[in-house]
Design an enzyme around this catalytic site. Structure first.
Site, PDB file in Angstrom:
ATOM      1  N   TYR A 146       4.409  36.689   0.581  1.00 27.75           N
ATOM      2  CA  TYR A 146       4.905  35.474  -0.068  1.00 27.75           C
ATOM      3  C   TYR A 146       6.374  35.245   0.302  1.00 27.75           C
ATOM      4  CZ  TYR A 146       6.250  32.454  -4.046  1.00 27.75           C
ATOM      5  OH  TYR A 146       6.728  31.447  -4.842  1.00 27.75           O
ATOM      6  N   LYS A 150       8.216  32.274   2.428  1.00 26.27           N
ATOM      7  CA  LYS A 150       9.257  31.427   1.825  1.00 26.27           C
ATOM      8  C   LYS A 150      10.532  31.421   2.682  1.00 26.27           C
ATOM      9  CE  LYS A 150       7.063  29.484  -1.465  1.00 26.27           C
ATOM     10  NZ  LYS A 150       6.899  28.018  -1.477  1.00 26.27           N
TER      11      LYS A 150
HETATM   12  N1  SER Z   1       6.788  33.278  -9.797  1.00 25.60           N
HETATM   13  C1  SER Z   1       6.708  33.670  -8.409  1.00 25.60           C
HETATM   14  C2  SER Z   1       5.901  34.891  -8.249  1.00 25.60           C
HETATM   15  O1  SER Z   1       5.971  35.720  -9.133  1.00 25.60           O
HETATM   16  C3  SER Z   1       8.078  33.891  -7.858  1.00 25.60           C
HETATM   17  O2  SER Z   1       8.449  32.783  -7.130  1.00 25.60           O
HETATM   18  O3  SER Z   1       5.262  35.065  -7.277  1.00 25.60           O
END
Ligand code: SER
Length: 327
Positions: A146, A150
């Site tokens: 993730y 990003k």
């Molecule tokens: N709320 C998100 C997550 O925990 C962080 O950007 O993946």
């Protein structure tokens, strides 16, 4: 197209998208804000308060058709796979977060739209980032897929701004706490689920350690930040899709204690799982002075006022028999 904003919100059925869509409809006119879902069903209010469509953001032709058909000039691209699901399905996270973003940027470029918003995240940071307060300009070496998507997304947006002169803006959201739509698949989800348990009169088993401190924000501040950044005078902005924003930072046990003040007898225990490693790779707080200086960012909610409002809203939902099980 004049000055009328014609907005498409992808990921509109998600935690942020669902409330952002309603806020945008209030502000710019319901008929001007198209909500796009993928698989989950929209709430009746989201479905009935303005145009609704289905888009798989990894399918560029579907996205392009919606932008053409609805005469869209502004895209809030909220679809994403979050950190915890991204660790289970890293290839899917890449496809949705990077291929999806590439499609949005290419459609926006080809059709010459006015603005794109892309949420970034505290997940861009990693173990080499200063932990106590992540600076605006710092080491970005995340250890989650993730986070990788990003960082790449921020850079891709910067490239499109500089190469094609597009207006693309974005924020590094902290964990977002909200009372309407549950988050899906993030590491900060415990800070929402704990409220649902407390209001349902149940104990909560938290999946991070009690001393885990992460940056957080209440949904009204998240919506305000998003809209304010998009409306900010472009000439004041020296950055594009990577503004740090801060509001709250607290440990899991401090949150449980705050809830306990309003829900007597509430108990929270801690059983860390694979998400602890993700949480430990993120900073405890971030320095948001660039956002404060360039577009006057300032949060409204602190820990006590956020907690009180969450409990009030969820208690009202419980009275209506409308409180889902979030655990
Ligand atoms: N709320 C998100 C997550 O925990 C962080 O950007 O993946």
């Amino acid at each position: 197209m004049g000055n009328t904003k014609r907005i498409l919100v992808t990921g509109a059925v998600g935690q942020i998208g669902s409330e952002l869509t309603l806020a945008l409809r209030d502000r710019y006119g319901s008929e001007n804000v198209v909500a796009a879902g993928h698989r989950s069903q929209p709430s009746p209010v989201l479905r009935d308060s303005g145009p609704f469509t289905w888009i798989d953001v990894t399918d560029r032709s579907q996205l392009k058709a919606a932008v053409v058909d609805y005469k869209i000039n502004t895209i809030y691209h909220m679809s994403a796979i979050l950190s915890a699901v991204g660790e289970k399905k890293p290839q899917l996270a890449w496809e949705v977060n990077i291929d999806g973003l590439t499609n949005v940027l290419e459609v926006a470029r080809e059709l010459n739209t006015d603005q794109v918003f892309l949420p970034s995240s505290i997940a861009v940071f990693g173990p080499e980032t200063p932990r106590d307060c992540a600076p605006q300009n710092t080491v970005l070496r995340p250890t989650t897929m993730y986070g990788v998507t990003k960082v790449a997304g921020e850079l891709l947006c910067k490239y499109y701004v500089e190469r094609f002169g597009m207006d693309i803006r974005g924020l590094r959201y902290p964990g977002i706490i909200s009372s309407e739509t549950l988050p899906g698949g993030g590491t900060t989800d415990y800070a929402v689920a704990i409220f649902y348990a407390a209001v349902a009169g149940k104990p909560y088993v938290c999946f991070v350690r009690e001393d885990t401190v992460l940056p957080m924000m209440y949904m009204p501040d998240c919506i305000k930040a998003t809209i304010d950044l998009m409306e900010a005078d472009r000439s004041r902005l020296s950055r594009h899709a990577d503004f740090n924003i801060a509001a709250l930072s607290f440990s899991a046990s401090a949150l449980a204690a705050e809830i306990g003040k309003l829900v007597p007898g509430f108990t929270c225990t801690y059983e860390p799982d694979f998400r602890q490693r993700i949480a430990d790779s993120w900073p405890k707080a971030v320095d948001d002075s660039a956002a404060r200086k360039q577009w006057d960012w300032q949060p409204d909610y602190d820990l006590p006022s956020m907690t009180r409002d969450m409990i009030d809203r969820l208690s009202e939902r419980a009275r209506r028999g409308d409180l889902p099980d979030a655990t």
